[in-house]
Design an enzyme around this catalytic site. Structure first.
Site, PDB file in Angstrom:
ATOM      1  N   GLY A   1      97.565   7.882  52.478  1.00  0.00           N
ATOM      2  CA  GLY A   1      97.721   9.314  52.959  1.00  0.00           C
ATOM      3  C   GLY A   1      95.960  10.294  52.720  1.00  0.00           C
TER       4      GLY A   1
ATOM      5  N   SER B   1      87.977  29.208  44.831  1.00  0.00           N
ATOM      6  CA  SER B   1      87.594  28.739  42.993  1.00  0.00           C
ATOM      7  C   SER B   1      88.263  27.498  42.724  1.00  0.00           C
ATOM      8  CB  SER B   1      86.501  29.545  42.663  1.00  0.00           C
ATOM      9  OG  SER B   1      87.802  30.773  42.060  1.00  0.00           O
TER      10      SER B   1
ATOM     11  N   HIS C   1      87.635   6.784  14.740  1.00  0.00           N
ATOM     12  CA  HIS C   1      85.774   7.341  14.713  1.00  0.00           C
ATOM     13  C   HIS C   1      84.588   6.659  14.707  1.00  0.00           C
ATOM     14  CE1 HIS C   1      83.068  10.680  13.184  1.00  0.00           C
ATOM     15  NE2 HIS C   1      82.897   9.573  11.745  1.00  0.00           N
TER      16      HIS C   1
ATOM     17  N   ALA D   1      98.525  13.790  43.781  1.00  0.00           N
ATOM     18  CA  ALA D   1      98.770  12.583  43.313  1.00  0.00           C
ATOM     19  C   ALA D   1      99.479  11.539  42.424  1.00  0.00           C
ATOM     20  CB  ALA D   1      97.684  11.823  44.230  1.00  0.00           C
TER      21      ALA D   1
END
Length: 512
Positions: free
Chosen positions: A56, A200, A473, A345
């Protein structure tokens, strides 16, 4: 309920009627693919019908090729950013790239993913039928094969997954070469010196990212009153500063492209969106129309089951049952873009699995709030859950106080190390229970960071619990940790009836 035998006659209804298949899926995009595979994996005799390329829009004309283009153009942008590299003490030679090889990379990725998807279905035992599918009444599907042969098949359950196509507004004429949609843009056949992008949203932003990285001048035309209108306003503000204002992009909001005429040059007649008065006529080398998508449902013969669409979208409930006058149609389901829910999707794939689970008798409803969305610009934008406006409305309706905290990339060690510290995360939560309602991000790897918050939304978790979880970290994931800790303190303060102040750990860069 399942039919695991390879004999078609084994698919038999309670009335003794023999079906050709237990499940027929119309459309082999991500929604259809996941539905068909899930059904076959659970022993249902399954067929999938596809008239175009397997996979698709996402695989052939959308997420897959566009991410290949973004990956290549992103490398070009990174290597060409002399100021950024100089911050590391690196000085690179002028960047050269080959347009055709970038295009070939996208095409090869499409071919690989499409072949893998097809093989996966075949290995699962799904029968792949090439042609155009339609409904022919209850539990019947017509197929016009590519050879021209037309036949009717029966199935206990039918799932519609026909997807969507790009929307081209009235007045815009496309020729596939100088005026085109994202379907043609992903082939990257040429690089216009000056291209106008109409819209946009995430499609327009991603292609603006590609084109500017490869040296094109871009004009972005937005009909609504602000650029990036579908994004959180705070996120849009910081993202626009970097993705639009910081690049060779002339962005215009509140103007409508009333007419676009292909040619050399392409002519664009712009009018004021509010008054419809002429603004100016632009002459550019090319135009990309990125104005959204429309469902593929006209040729499904939905009238055979009295199904009425809304702007072409098929109405469904949260179990993915097709509805007529609010009531489920027996044995008929729809998933993916054709439902008009979240046209993504991974949403389609999730809907496909939900539909099959319900077919199998495992009652399940889809939770749209916990499905994240991402725009793969450089840096990325992502979100999950409620918008700030939606969260405020819910707070008013249910009578709780809305919590909102911000976590900044400039206070993150890893972002500082990467010299990519311009970014923001907004976290929305309930101050009474601490439940995470949503998040909006702009910054380095925002598309990956959003998943942690999506998981919390899915589980309806509280920031009070999440704040105790340890993050590695130094990583960008500490942005989420900081936000959770800020939010947890706000919840504790609300429960104690006192105002909250940001904890020191939330104000200072970790490990600096």
């Amino acid at each position: 309920m399942s039919a695991s035998s390879s004999d078609a006659s084994s698919a038999t209804g309670s009335d003794g009627m023999a079906f050709d298949f237990d499940v027929i899926v119309i459309g082999a995009g991500y929604g259809g693919f996941d539905a068909a595979k899930h059904a076959a994996d659970h022993g249902l005799r399954t067929a999938i019908i596809e008239s175009r390329d397997m996979g698709g829009t996402c695989v052939n004309r959308g997420c897959v090729p566009s991410k290949a283009l973004l990956a290549a153009s992103g490398r070009v942008r990174e290597l060409a950013d002399a100021k950024h590299l100089a911050g590391f003490g690196i000085h690179a030679a002028p960047v050269r790239f080959e347009r055709q090889k970038i295009a070939d990379h996208a095409n090869q990725l499409v071919a690989t993913i499409r072949a893998n998807l097809t093989k996966t279905l075949e290995r699962a035992g799904v029968t792949i039928l090439r042609g155009k599918g339609r409904l022919e009444g209850s539990q019947k599907v017509g197929i016009r094969e590519i050879s021209g042969v037309d036949r009717i098949l029966s199935a206990r359950e039918v799932i519609i997954a026909t997807g969507s196509d790009p929307f081209v507004p009235p007045g815009i004429e496309t020729d596939g070469r100088t005026v085109f949609t994202s379907d043609e843009a992903i082939s990257l056949e040429w690089l216009p010196r000056w291209i106008a992008i109409i819209g946009s949203g995430y499609i327009g932003l991603e292609f603006a990212d590609v084109y500017t990285a490869l040296g094109c001048e871009v004009t972005m035309i937005e009909a609504l009153d602000r650029v990036m209108p579908t994004f959180d306003p705070d996120i849009a503000k910081i993202a626009a500063r970097n993705l639009i204002e910081g690049r060779d992009i002339d962005a215009r909001a509140g103007v409508l492209a009333r007419q676009v005429t292909p040619g050399s040059p392409v002519k664009i007649e712009l009018v004021d969106m509010a008054t419809r008065e002429p603004v100016e006529t632009l002459e550019v080398d090319a135009v990309l129309v990125a104005t959204g998508r429309v469902p593929v449902s006209k040729e499904l013969n939905l009238g055979s089951l009295a199904v009425e669409t809304t702007r072409g979208f098929i109405p469904v409930d949260d179990e993915m049952r097709v509805l007529v006058n609010g009531a489920p149609v027996p044995h008929l389901w729809a998933v993916g873009d054709v439902t008009g829910k979240m046209m993504l999707a991974h949403t389609a794939a999730a809907q496909g699995a939900v539909a099959v689970d319900n077919i199998l008798g495992h009652r399940r409803r889809i939770d749209y709030r916990s499905i994240p969305a991402a725009t793969f610009t450089h840096p990325e934008i992502s979100s999950v859950g409620l918008s700030e406006v939606e969260a405020k409305e819910l707070a008013t309706k249910e009578g709780f106080e809305l919590g909102l905290v911000r976590s900044y990339f400039k206070a993150n060690t890893k972002a500082l190390a990467e010299l990519e510290s311009d970014g923001l995360m907004k976290l929305l939560f309930r101050k009474d229970t601490g439940e995470v309602l949503g998040a909006h991000l702009y910054g380095l790897h925002a598309a990956d960071l959003i998943q942690e918050i999506a998981n919390a939304v899915a589980r309806r978790q509280s920031v009070s619990q999440l704040a105790t979880e340890v993050h590695t970290h130094p990583t960008l994931s500490e942005l989420v940790e900081v936000a959770y800790k800020q939010a947890a303190q706000a919840v504790a303060a609300a429960q104690a009836g006192s105002p909250a102040a940001a904890p020191a750990s939330a104000r200072q860069p970790l490990g600096v």
